[in-house]
Structures are given as structure tokens and as C-alpha cells.
Design an enzyme around this catalytic site. Structure first.
Site, PDB file in Angstrom:
ATOM      1  CB  SER A  94     -55.886  38.041  44.415  1.00 11.14           C
ATOM      2  OG  SER A  94     -55.562  36.748  44.864  1.00 11.14           O
ATOM      3  CE  LYS A 151     -58.525  35.591  45.458  1.00  8.78           C
ATOM      4  NZ  LYS A 151     -57.494  35.455  46.491  1.00  8.78           N
ATOM      5  CE1 TYR A 206     -59.393  32.075  43.788  1.00 10.10           C
ATOM      6  CE2 TYR A 206     -57.763  30.312  43.586  1.00 10.10           C
ATOM      7  CZ  TYR A 206     -58.118  31.580  44.027  1.00 10.10           C
ATOM      8  OH  TYR A 206     -57.197  32.355  44.696  1.00 10.10           O
ATOM      9  CE1 TYR A 259     -54.931  38.235  48.771  1.00 14.02           C
ATOM     10  CE2 TYR A 259     -52.932  39.325  48.023  1.00 14.02           C
ATOM     11  CZ  TYR A 259     -54.039  38.553  47.768  1.00 14.02           C
ATOM     12  OH  TYR A 259     -54.264  38.085  46.506  1.00 14.02           O
ATOM     13  CB  VAL A 285     -49.417  36.854  43.674  1.00 10.55           C
ATOM     14  CG1 VAL A 285     -49.821  36.824  45.134  1.00 10.55           C
ATOM     15  CG2 VAL A 285     -50.196  35.850  42.855  1.00 10.55           C
TER      16      VAL A 285
END
Length: 462
Positions: A206, A209, A338, A390, A408
Site C-alpha cells: 500500500s 498508493k 492494482y 488506515y 502490509v
């Protein structure tokens, strides 16, 4: 700017750089006494097969000493093209040295001058490096009690027990070496520091992103927010949920990131779309390394990403793509893209340069290339600050007050705008934050030592 204006600007910049003074301010010459001793030894030696060099030819500026001066101030010699032009011999006169320097780009000249006169963001680099090493050593030595292959407890810097776990929902990520711990720091001037396992590759997950968002925003501007919002969701990163306008909440959670990367060149083949993002990623790294997708991790995510598959089907059902996607094949290609971006492999050394581009208003501090528009960087940092960690984002902003993004795989990116970036990697994830626990512990020590909280100030910091 036309060619004539560029040349004029270049001449003005060179005149502004007082190289003779800058070179005189630091000791870059050979040790004269040692040179004299070596020269006398040559003269007295029995080997007369060749004449010993003249003494004046041995006294001058050395590239080695320049490299050492820059290195002590955090500037790595390998990031300068100058040293490729200084391979011909070891010693140069000051005039020769200045001539070679002035052949470099204006950006590189400015970096060299800043290094020589110590006009850098961190002026006492050795003290800064020592402090970071102390924090790193303290965190690395935290007591870890591993109860199983996937679970452990760690006693943090405050003596509290924290429960951690590896992300077994992506099988390949549960097979990593849990002893790995790395920190890399890159300032907006290109000063760099690496601690621990900084050359070990991992997948970005992530933490990709913010870069994907920045690249997409550069192409579409705020039009992309017709499809994805910019509010914290207050939910887990993989939660299937839309905002009150029928959009994914923000680009930093899974649904929002899938939507974001799907918007660029959506009519093109998947290979073209992946390559488009990859080329922009390379510019963020300074193109000093080869980027590729970790195929086992990519396949692992593709095979077991049931929540993400459910999420794209839900978004399709709710009309989130507004007619852009009209078949299941197109839908799955977006999910495939993705996963590919999340599976790009980097090291902390590489990724810290990428995040330093965000700290430096979109300009790569190593190459000087503008890789993202300022407007896109501002948007990306705002989202990192409010949504990047998050459902731990609010607490992180409250405690540390800097933009950050976790992944993660165990990586955490931190950006201190106008100052520096850091990338931290350690696989154990806190069950409370879904972020690397050792990463959070290093950030905690760093922000306490250097009060960079956006609402902090040295004059009243306690």
C-alpha cells in the site's frame, strides 16, 4: 526559455559560484608532508626504470578528499556524475578541478557547492546520523517473544507489550525473514543515510498508493475526485464501503487505490498501463535501479484477494465507474493492474528517494528532475496525513503530526515536507494499527528527538 537565455542563465550561475573560495574553505589537497616523503622514497629507490614524477605534479586537489567532505555531510559520491569525470587521475590543480565542475549540470553544480559550504538542510550531519543510529539500535534491540510462525509480542520503548502478526492472507508475505529491519533517510538536498538491512528487497504494497495517486492526479487533476473521495473512512483498509456520494472514501485504501489506477489510459492494453506507471516510478527513484514486479507475491494476491474481488464487483454494481467499464474482463484488468503496482519490489534505499520527491515539492533531490506537479504533491501529502495509516491515521497524526503511509509488507513511508523523507521496513505488524511495529517505534523516537510535528516548535517543545 530559449537557448540563448539558458546559456546566459548558466553563465550567471557559474559566476555566482565562487568555486575558488568554496574549494579553499575545505581541505581538499593531498597531505604535502606525506607526498614529500613518498617522493623522496621514489628518488632514493633502486628502481630507476622510470623517472620519478616532479613534486609539483603530485600536490593538488584530490577527488578522494572531495568525496570524503561530501560524504561527511551526507552526500554520497555515487549520486554525482562529477566523479565519473574524475577517474582519469587522482590529483588535479584547482583550475583543472573548477573546469571539470563547471562542465556539470547547473543542478549538480549547486549540489556540489551546497556540500562544500554546508548550505544543506541538515548542517550537522554526523550528529544527526549518530542520533538516528542510537534510535535504530534501541528499537532493533527491543525484546521479541515469538509464539508461533505468524505471531509474536514485542515490549515497546515504553515497556508496554504489543501483539504483532504477519499478514497470512497474502501467503507470500508470511514467508519473509522476520529479523529484517531497515531505515533509509533522504533529505531534500539529497543527503542520505542507511541503517540495517537497507539493501533487502520487499514489495511496496500500500505504500505504492501515494505515488499511484500522484501520477494519476498529474494526468487528470481533481477530475479524478469525481470517482474517489478524500475523507478518512474510519474503517479497515480492505473494508467494502462507499461514501455518501457513491465513491470509495479515499485513494489510500484498497477500493480507492483500485479506482485511482483504473482511471489512467483505461482504454489501453494492460501492459501499456502498467508500463506507464512503471516509467513514472523510475523517475521517482532517479532511474538508478531496475524496478520489477515480484511475481510470486503478485500471483499470491491474484489468487486469494477475495475481498478485493468482492470490492470491484460491488463498485461495478453501484456504478462507480460511470460507464467507463462495461465488461468483466475490463473489471479484472483493473484489479490486475492494482496488484502489479502493489507487488513492485524496492529497498528502503530506493523508496526513500521516491518519498523525498514528495518532501521536495515533486523534484527528485538526486537528479533535479521535476517528476510530479506541486499541486499533485500537495494533494498526495494531504491524503497521506489524513488517511495514510488506515484506521490508525487519526492517532498517528495526533501523535506524530507528519504525512505517512504504511503497507502490509512491513514498510512505512514518512514525509516531512521541505526537510526529508524516511522509509522504514520491518515485517511484524501491530494488530492495532496494521503497520510495522518497529517502524512506529522508530518514528516515535525520531519525532521525540527532532520535533517535526506539524504543530510543534522547538521553542515550546517539551
Amino acid at each position: 526559455m530559449n537557448l540563448g537565455a539558458q546559456r546566459l542563465t548558466r553563465r550567471i550561475l557559474r559566476k555566482a559560484h565562487n568555486w575558488s573560495q568554496a574549494l579553499s574553505d575545505v581541505n581538499l589537497e593531498n597531505d604535502t608532508d606525506q607526498i614529500c616523503e613518498d617522493w623522496l622514497s621514489l628518488v632514493k629507490s633502486k628502481d630507476t626504470s622510470s623517472s620519478p614524477p616532479h613534486l609539483p605534479d603530485l600536490i593538488g586537489i584530490t577527488s578522494r578528499k572531495l568525496r570524503n567532505v561530501l560524504s561527511k555531510r551526507g552526500l554520497e559520491g555515487r549520486t554525482f556524475n562529477l566523479f565519473r569525470d574524475l577517474r582519469e587521475r587522482e590529483t588535479y590543480t584547482k583550475e583543472e578541478f573548477v573546469g571539470i565542475i563547471e562542465k556539470q549540470s547547473d543542478f549538480e553544480q549547486q549540489r556540489i557547492l551546497n556540500g562544500l559550504v554546508n548550505n544543506l538542510k541538515v548542517t550537522d550531519w554526523e550528529s544527526f546520523e549518530k542520533s538516528c543510529e542510537e534510535i535504530f539500535d534501541e528499537v532493533r534491540d527491543l525484546e521479541i517473544d515469538q509464539s508461533s510462525k505468524l505471531d509474536c509480542s514485542i515490549i515497546d520503548r515504553n515497556g508496554k507489550v504489543k501483539i504483532c502478526r504477519l499478514p497470512d492472507y497474502i501467503p507470500q508475505l508470511s514467508e519473509v525473514d522476520t529479523s529484517l529491519f531497515a531505515v533509509s533517510i533522504c533529505t531534500v538536498d539529497g543527503q542520505r543515510m542507511h541503517l540495517g538491512d537497507s539493501d533487502i528487497y520487499y514489495t511496496m504494497q500500500s505504500t505504492s498508493k501515494p505515488y499511484t495517486y500522484g501520477i494519476t492526479h498529474a494526468a487528470l487533476d481533481d477530475v479524478l475526485h469525481e470517482f474517489v473521495g478524500h475523507e478518512p473512512s474510519g474503517q479497515a483498509f480492505n473494508k467494502i464501503i462507499l461514501d455518501n456520494q457513491g465513491r470509495p472514501f479515499n485513494p489510500m485504501i484498497n477500493m480507492g487505490a483500485i479506482m485511482t489506477c483504473s482511471l489512467v489510459h483505461h482504454e489501453q492494453p494492460l501492459s501499456h498501463r502498467f508500463n506507464y506507471f512503471l516509467e513514472h516510478y523510475k523517475k521517482l527513484t532517479g532511474s538508478r535501479s531496475t524496478l520489477s514486479c515480484n511475481m510470486p507475491v503478485y500471483k499470491s494476491e491474484l489468487e486469494v484477494g477475495f475481498m478485493n474481488k468482492a470490492a470491484v464487483n460491488y463498485m461495478m454494481t453501484m456504478g462507480c465507474w460511470k460507464g467507463m467499464i462495461q465488461s468483466e474482463e475490463q473489471l479484472l484488468k483493473n484489479l490486475d493492474l492494482y496488484y502489479q503496482l502493489c507487488s513492485i519490489e524496492v529497498t528502503t534505499e530506493i523508496q526513500s528517494i521516491m518519498s523525498a520527491c514528495l518532501a521536495n515539492r515533486g523534484i527528485n533531490p538526486i537528479t533535479g528532475e521535476s517528476v510530479l506537479p506541486i499541486r499533485s504533491v500537495k494533494r498526495a501529502l494531504s491524503l497521506m496525513f489524513t488517511c495514510g495509516m488506515y484506521d490508525y491515521s487519526g492517532r498517528f497524526a495526533f501523535k506524530y503530526g507528519v504525512p505517512a503511509k504504511s503497507g502490509v509488507s512491513g514498510v512505512t513511508d514518512v514525509v516531512i515536507p521541505g526537510v526529508l523523507s524516511m522509509t522504514i521496513y520491518s515485517p511484524w505488524l501491530s494488530i492495532h494499527s496494521s503497520s510495522s511495529l518497529l517502524g512506529l517505534q522508530f518514528i516515535d523516537g525520531f519525532i521525540k528527538k527532532f520535533p517535526y510535528h506539524v504543530f510543534d516548535s522547538r521553542q515550546y517543545a517539551k
